[in-house]
Scaffold this active site. Sequence first.
Site, PDB file in Angstrom:
ATOM      1  CD1 TRP A 189     -12.190  -2.164   8.568  1.00  0.00           C
ATOM      2  CD2 TRP A 189     -12.228  -3.532   6.806  1.00  0.00           C
ATOM      3  NE1 TRP A 189     -12.708  -3.364   8.981  1.00  0.00           N
ATOM      4  CE2 TRP A 189     -12.738  -4.222   7.920  1.00  0.00           C
ATOM      5  CE3 TRP A 189     -12.148  -4.193   5.578  1.00  0.00           C
ATOM      6  CZ2 TRP A 189     -13.177  -5.554   7.846  1.00  0.00           C
ATOM      7  CZ3 TRP A 189     -12.584  -5.522   5.504  1.00  0.00           C
ATOM      8  CH2 TRP A 189     -13.085  -6.186   6.636  1.00  0.00           C
TER       9      TRP A 189
ATOM     10  CD1 TRP B 273      -5.383  -5.715   3.308  1.00  0.00           C
ATOM     11  CD2 TRP B 273      -4.636  -6.492   5.255  1.00  0.00           C
ATOM     12  NE1 TRP B 273      -5.995  -5.002   4.306  1.00  0.00           N
ATOM     13  CE2 TRP B 273      -5.559  -5.459   5.517  1.00  0.00           C
ATOM     14  CE3 TRP B 273      -4.032  -7.141   6.339  1.00  0.00           C
ATOM     15  CZ2 TRP B 273      -5.884  -5.041   6.805  1.00  0.00           C
ATOM     16  CZ3 TRP B 273      -4.365  -6.733   7.621  1.00  0.00           C
ATOM     17  CH2 TRP B 273      -5.278  -5.696   7.850  1.00  0.00           C
TER      18      TRP B 273
ATOM     19  CG  ASP C 146      -3.908 -11.402  11.114  1.00  0.00           C
ATOM     20  OD1 ASP C 146      -4.691 -12.355  11.272  1.00  0.00           O
ATOM     21  OD2 ASP C 146      -4.257 -10.294  10.675  1.00  0.00           O
TER      22      ASP C 146
ATOM     23  CG  ASP D 172      -9.601  -6.695  11.740  1.00  0.00           C
ATOM     24  OD1 ASP D 172      -8.946  -6.768  12.804  1.00  0.00           O
ATOM     25  OD2 ASP D 172      -9.210  -7.221  10.680  1.00  0.00           O
ATOM     26  CD  GLU D 173     -11.697  -9.649   8.558  1.00  0.00           C
ATOM     27  OE1 GLU D 173     -12.127  -9.660   7.404  1.00  0.00           O
ATOM     28  OE2 GLU D 173     -10.532  -9.989   8.853  1.00  0.00           O
TER      29      GLU D 173
ATOM     30  CG  HIS E  49      -7.504 -11.213  12.682  1.00  0.00           C
ATOM     31  ND1 HIS E  49      -7.281 -11.695  11.414  1.00  0.00           N
ATOM     32  CD2 HIS E  49      -8.629 -10.461  12.591  1.00  0.00           C
ATOM     33  CE1 HIS E  49      -8.230 -11.246  10.592  1.00  0.00           C
ATOM     34  NE2 HIS E  49      -9.054 -10.510  11.286  1.00  0.00           N
TER      35      HIS E  49
ATOM     36  CG  PHE F 148      -2.431  -0.481  -2.929  1.00  0.00           C
ATOM     37  CD1 PHE F 148      -3.700   0.012  -3.246  1.00  0.00           C
ATOM     38  CD2 PHE F 148      -1.388   0.431  -2.858  1.00  0.00           C
ATOM     39  CE1 PHE F 148      -3.916   1.371  -3.466  1.00  0.00           C
ATOM     40  CE2 PHE F 148      -1.584   1.798  -3.088  1.00  0.00           C
ATOM     41  CZ  PHE F 148      -2.856   2.266  -3.387  1.00  0.00           C
TER      42      PHE F 148
ATOM     43  NE  ARG G 195      -3.175 -12.433   7.901  1.00  0.00           N
ATOM     44  CZ  ARG G 195      -4.131 -11.521   7.625  1.00  0.00           C
ATOM     45  NH1 ARG G 195      -3.820 -10.364   7.046  1.00  0.00           N
ATOM     46  NH2 ARG G 195      -5.382 -11.754   7.948  1.00  0.00           N
TER      47      ARG G 195
HETATM   48  C1  ACM Z   1      -9.457  -5.800   7.501  1.00  0.00           C
HETATM   49  O1  ACM Z   1      -9.324  -5.744   6.288  1.00  0.00           O
HETATM   50  N1  ACM Z   1      -9.805  -6.934   8.090  1.00  0.00           N
HETATM   51  C2  ACM Z   1      -9.251  -4.639   8.346  1.00  0.00           C
END
Ligand code: ACM
Length: 541
Positions: free
Chosen positions: A373, A448, A174, A305-306, A245, A399, A145
């Site tokens: 997570w 992140w 990502d 994920d996601e 992603h 964090f 990011r």
């Molecule tokens: C995540 O926070 N998408 C692993």
Amino acid sequence: MDRYETLIPRPVTARGEAGTFELTRDTALVAAPGAEDAADAVRLLLAPLRLPLRPASDGTGLVVRLDPAVGGPEAYHLRVTPDGVELSASSVDGIRHATQTLRQLLPDAAWRSAPPAGTRWLLPCGTVSDAPALAWRGGMLDVSRHFFGKHTVMRYVDLFAMHRLNRLHLHLTDDQGWRIESRRYPRLHEVASHRPTTQAWYERQDRTDGTPHGGYFTLDDLAEMSTYAADRGVTLVPEIDLPGHASALLAAYPELGVGAHTVRSGWGISEAVVKPVPATVRFLTDVLAELTDALPGSYVHLGGDECLLRDWTTDPDVTGYMNTLGITDPVDLFGHFLRELAGYLSSRGRRAVMWDEGYVGGGALPDTIVTAWRGDGGARRGGGAADDVGRWPVYPTYFDYDQSDGADEPLSIGGPVTLPDVTAFDPAPADWSDTERAHVIGVQFQAWSEYIPDARHLDYMVFPRACALAEVAWTGGATANFDARLAGHLGRLSAAGCGDRPPPKSERGRRRADGTPIARVRAHLEKLSAHADVPTSLVSM
Ligand code: ACM
């Protein structure tokens, strides 16, 4: 204050005694028989002291011993008397930890890369006997990011080693940027590593900073960082986030997905997902081959994920492939795809790591590490099977959430996740079953970087919460007197050049926004992770 009372993370036992020993230009570095490599590790870690540390094979001074009788693989003993110092461990890793503790016992200047004139390296006498409770003690930097270059990563390696953290997870890809050179597929770094602008306000995709952002690690950078880390007892864990992603990847190689994509400038969950067909798997295994050639560490995180699997229900390549496999539910194809990549990693001697959607979607092999997570449900279920579970729930290990709800906190995704929230974190709660508890291999924090534009801001978000996380990881949650010890530790962080508090106070106009309250995030994720299966949409937030 007794320096033995300021060590972070808190050792199992640490006791100061009367007297001092001074490391001087005359102090010998004595490697007991068989401990030559361990002595080299000590020399490397103490180089900033600018002492000759003359090599010797017997006598007194700074004595390094490898002794199989000293506990587990990372355990160590340290003893300082008026006659000298003795470090002993059963492994070089243990000797490294002993050296970091020794450095914390020295004046704060030991954390500078060169000492101010006149510094004396006085050590208070005493003993430390120590071993970690958890094997995986880490943190994640999201370099997608916002890109942080190799010097920031290597500075974090130093900070990790200082806190006896041993895993540095790099989130390398990502929607907003692919950060790895590929000699085989150069559009990955030429196209996928840059975006024209960046979202600059919470949940406002239309508010951007108008500034191009980009960067990537060459394979040689990755190899360099990996060696630098290994020399300090830290393993780099690279992550390629798949199959979702994937906007940046698909901007460079659209044939791997459906439709047109760009490297995204805004945050949130995208619909970009790779087609899980054999041509894509071949492409990705080529990329994993380049990555694992550059990085010898034992683990590769595959994401998982996601994911939105909508494209998989409409694309004829994917539906045709599902027919061939006899699969009717796209979630089963998701599991199949991740297992194929995990199997490839296994053939190269690596263990796959994946977020807990990958596990509930059937993507894990028996040796896969599940990184839970979303909530306790995922963590406990993983622990019910053969898998190792990394426990890094959003609360309190993310964090990127701010540290207080003070009005002058900089813009973040939400929060707060406070320092006391982190010190109170129990990695393997007593009300879990013995099996569930036994499968928890460790904890790590996540930085992140949607709202973390640069390294100074990164320091602000990560420290001092990482000190607390390191203590939780090392002690298994048995933190004690943390605030008092932290007060004695801040000078070390400052000498190491780590900008902790005070905050950057709304730099670049990033004054605190009302992000998502942490209580709402927790409730949502607990609900999701309570399910043992997943719907076609694997979206979690
Ligand atoms: C995540 O926070 N998408 C692993």
